[in-house]
Design a protein around this motif. Structure first.
Motif, PDB file in Angstrom:
ATOM      1  N   VAL A   1      94.035  27.205  23.880  1.00 51.99           N
ATOM      2  CA  VAL A   1      93.236  26.012  23.595  1.00 51.99           C
ATOM      3  C   VAL A   1      91.903  26.416  22.970  1.00 51.99           C
ATOM      4  O   VAL A   1      91.419  25.772  22.035  1.00 51.99           O
ATOM      5  N   GLY A   2      91.305  27.506  23.443  1.00 51.49           N
ATOM      6  CA  GLY A   2      90.053  27.986  22.860  1.00 51.49           C
ATOM      7  C   GLY A   2      90.199  28.343  21.392  1.00 51.49           C
ATOM      8  O   GLY A   2      89.325  28.044  20.576  1.00 51.49           O
ATOM      9  N   SER A   3      91.298  28.971  21.036  1.00 51.68           N
ATOM     10  CA  SER A   3      91.547  29.310  19.632  1.00 51.68           C
ATOM     11  C   SER A   3      91.717  28.055  18.780  1.00 51.68           C
ATOM     12  O   SER A   3      91.233  27.986  17.650  1.00 51.68           O
ATOM     13  N   ILE A   4      92.387  27.070  19.336  1.00 51.40           N
ATOM     14  CA  ILE A   4      92.577  25.810  18.613  1.00 51.40           C
ATOM     15  C   ILE A   4      91.236  25.092  18.453  1.00 51.40           C
ATOM     16  O   ILE A   4      90.949  24.513  17.403  1.00 51.40           O
ATOM     17  N   ILE A   5      90.390  25.143  19.485  1.00 49.47           N
ATOM     18  CA  ILE A   5      89.062  24.522  19.396  1.00 49.47           C
ATOM     19  C   ILE A   5      88.247  25.180  18.286  1.00 49.47           C
ATOM     20  O   ILE A   5      87.544  24.507  17.529  1.00 49.47           O
ATOM     21  N   TYR A   6      88.338  26.505  18.181  1.00 47.33           N
ATOM     22  CA  TYR A   6      87.612  27.217  17.121  1.00 47.33           C
ATOM     23  C   TYR A   6      88.051  26.712  15.745  1.00 47.33           C
ATOM     24  O   TYR A   6      87.221  26.437  14.882  1.00 47.33           O
ATOM     25  N   ALA A   7      89.346  26.572  15.547  1.00 44.96           N
ATOM     26  CA  ALA A   7      89.846  26.064  14.266  1.00 44.96           C
ATOM     27  C   ALA A   7      89.367  24.640  14.020  1.00 44.96           C
ATOM     28  O   ALA A   7      88.970  24.284  12.909  1.00 44.96           O
ATOM     29  N   MET A   8      89.368  23.815  15.068  1.00 41.06           N
ATOM     30  CA  MET A   8      88.951  22.424  14.938  1.00 41.06           C
ATOM     31  C   MET A   8      87.483  22.333  14.528  1.00 41.06           C
ATOM     32  O   MET A   8      87.137  21.606  13.600  1.00 41.06           O
ATOM     33  N   VAL A   9      86.618  23.087  15.197  1.00 38.82           N
ATOM     34  CA  VAL A   9      85.188  23.014  14.926  1.00 38.82           C
ATOM     35  C   VAL A   9      84.857  23.536  13.534  1.00 38.82           C
ATOM     36  O   VAL A   9      84.016  22.979  12.840  1.00 38.82           O
ATOM     37  N   CYS A  10      85.525  24.597  13.124  1.00 39.29           N
ATOM     38  CA  CYS A  10      85.189  25.225  11.838  1.00 39.29           C
ATOM     39  C   CYS A  10      85.749  24.486  10.632  1.00 39.29           C
ATOM     40  O   CYS A  10      85.044  24.325   9.640  1.00 39.29           O
ATOM     41  N   THR A  11      87.008  24.077  10.675  1.00 38.02           N
ATOM     42  CA  THR A  11      87.592  23.506   9.451  1.00 38.02           C
ATOM     43  C   THR A  11      88.588  22.381   9.660  1.00 38.02           C
ATOM     44  O   THR A  11      89.067  21.812   8.680  1.00 38.02           O
ATOM     45  N   ARG A  12      88.967  22.046  10.883  1.00 38.94           N
ATOM     46  CA  ARG A  12      90.067  21.096  11.071  1.00 38.94           C
ATOM     47  C   ARG A  12      89.700  19.907  11.962  1.00 38.94           C
ATOM     48  O   ARG A  12      90.179  19.761  13.075  1.00 38.94           O
ATOM     49  N   PRO A  13      88.858  18.986  11.487  1.00 37.70           N
ATOM     50  CA  PRO A  13      88.521  17.819  12.305  1.00 37.70           C
ATOM     51  C   PRO A  13      89.712  16.897  12.546  1.00 37.70           C
ATOM     52  O   PRO A  13      89.674  16.065  13.447  1.00 37.70           O
ATOM     53  N   ASP A  14      90.789  17.055  11.786  1.00 36.55           N
ATOM     54  CA  ASP A  14      91.960  16.194  11.936  1.00 36.55           C
ATOM     55  C   ASP A  14      92.664  16.388  13.272  1.00 36.55           C
ATOM     56  O   ASP A  14      93.415  15.524  13.711  1.00 36.55           O
ATOM     57  N   ILE A  15      92.407  17.503  13.952  1.00 33.05           N
ATOM     58  CA  ILE A  15      93.075  17.739  15.237  1.00 33.05           C
ATOM     59  C   ILE A  15      92.138  17.496  16.425  1.00 33.05           C
ATOM     60  O   ILE A  15      92.497  17.785  17.559  1.00 33.05           O
ATOM     61  N   SER A  16      90.955  16.956  16.191  1.00 33.62           N
ATOM     62  CA  SER A  16      89.961  16.829  17.260  1.00 33.62           C
ATOM     63  C   SER A  16      90.440  15.951  18.416  1.00 33.62           C
ATOM     64  O   SER A  16      90.187  16.269  19.576  1.00 33.62           O
ATOM     65  N   HIS A  17      91.138  14.876  18.126  1.00 32.90           N
ATOM     66  CA  HIS A  17      91.576  14.001  19.227  1.00 32.90           C
ATOM     67  C   HIS A  17      92.603  14.694  20.113  1.00 32.90           C
ATOM     68  O   HIS A  17      92.474  14.708  21.336  1.00 32.90           O
ATOM     69  N   VAL A  18      93.610  15.286  19.521  1.00 34.58           N
ATOM     70  CA  VAL A  18      94.655  15.927  20.316  1.00 34.58           C
ATOM     71  C   VAL A  18      94.100  17.135  21.075  1.00 34.58           C
ATOM     72  O   VAL A  18      94.506  17.413  22.205  1.00 34.58           O
ATOM     73  N   VAL A  19      93.123  17.832  20.492  1.00 36.36           N
ATOM     74  CA  VAL A  19      92.496  18.962  21.185  1.00 36.36           C
ATOM     75  C   VAL A  19      91.704  18.459  22.391  1.00 36.36           C
ATOM     76  O   VAL A  19      91.726  19.078  23.456  1.00 36.36           O
TER      77      VAL A  19
END
Length: 115
Positions: free
Chosen positions: A10-28
């Protein structure tokens, strides 16, 4: 996935979300609620997110200086008691500059009278 920590995944996914992928913010934000005691369905959700990211590697925030104009737009949305676990409402906003997200946030609030 049994050899990988849920917290690390989950931490790795959060890193991707914060840096370049706001499209996954809700599911994260949803899978992050179960960091203390993840179940099998939470692992399945994390694996789904990872498969989604692998299949959409060409998607992300792109800022092209030549295309930036002064077009700033803001959006806000909310639901009423959309969180089925604790009956909380989700409220969020998004600001874009020239069509690319530059700031976003989603927050859960208790439904009035349930505090």
């Amino acid at each position: 996935m049994s050899n990988v920590s849920y917290l690390r995944a989950v931490g790795s996914i959060i890193y991707a979300m914060v840096c370049t992928r706001p499209d996954i913010s809700h599911v994260v934000s949803v899978v992050s609620r179960y960091m203390a005691y993840p179940g099998k369905e939470h692992w399945e959700a994390v694996k789904w997110i990872l498969r989604y990211l692998k299949g959409t590697t060409d998607v992300g925030l792109i800022f092209d200086r030549a295309k930036i104009s002064d077009s700033l737009a803001g959006y806000v949305d909310s639901d009423f008691a959309g969180d089925l676990d604790k009956r909380r409402s989700l409220i969020g906003y998004l600001f874009t500059l020239s069509g690319s997200a530059i700031s976003w946030k989603a927050t859960l609030f208790p439904v009035a009278g349930d505090e």
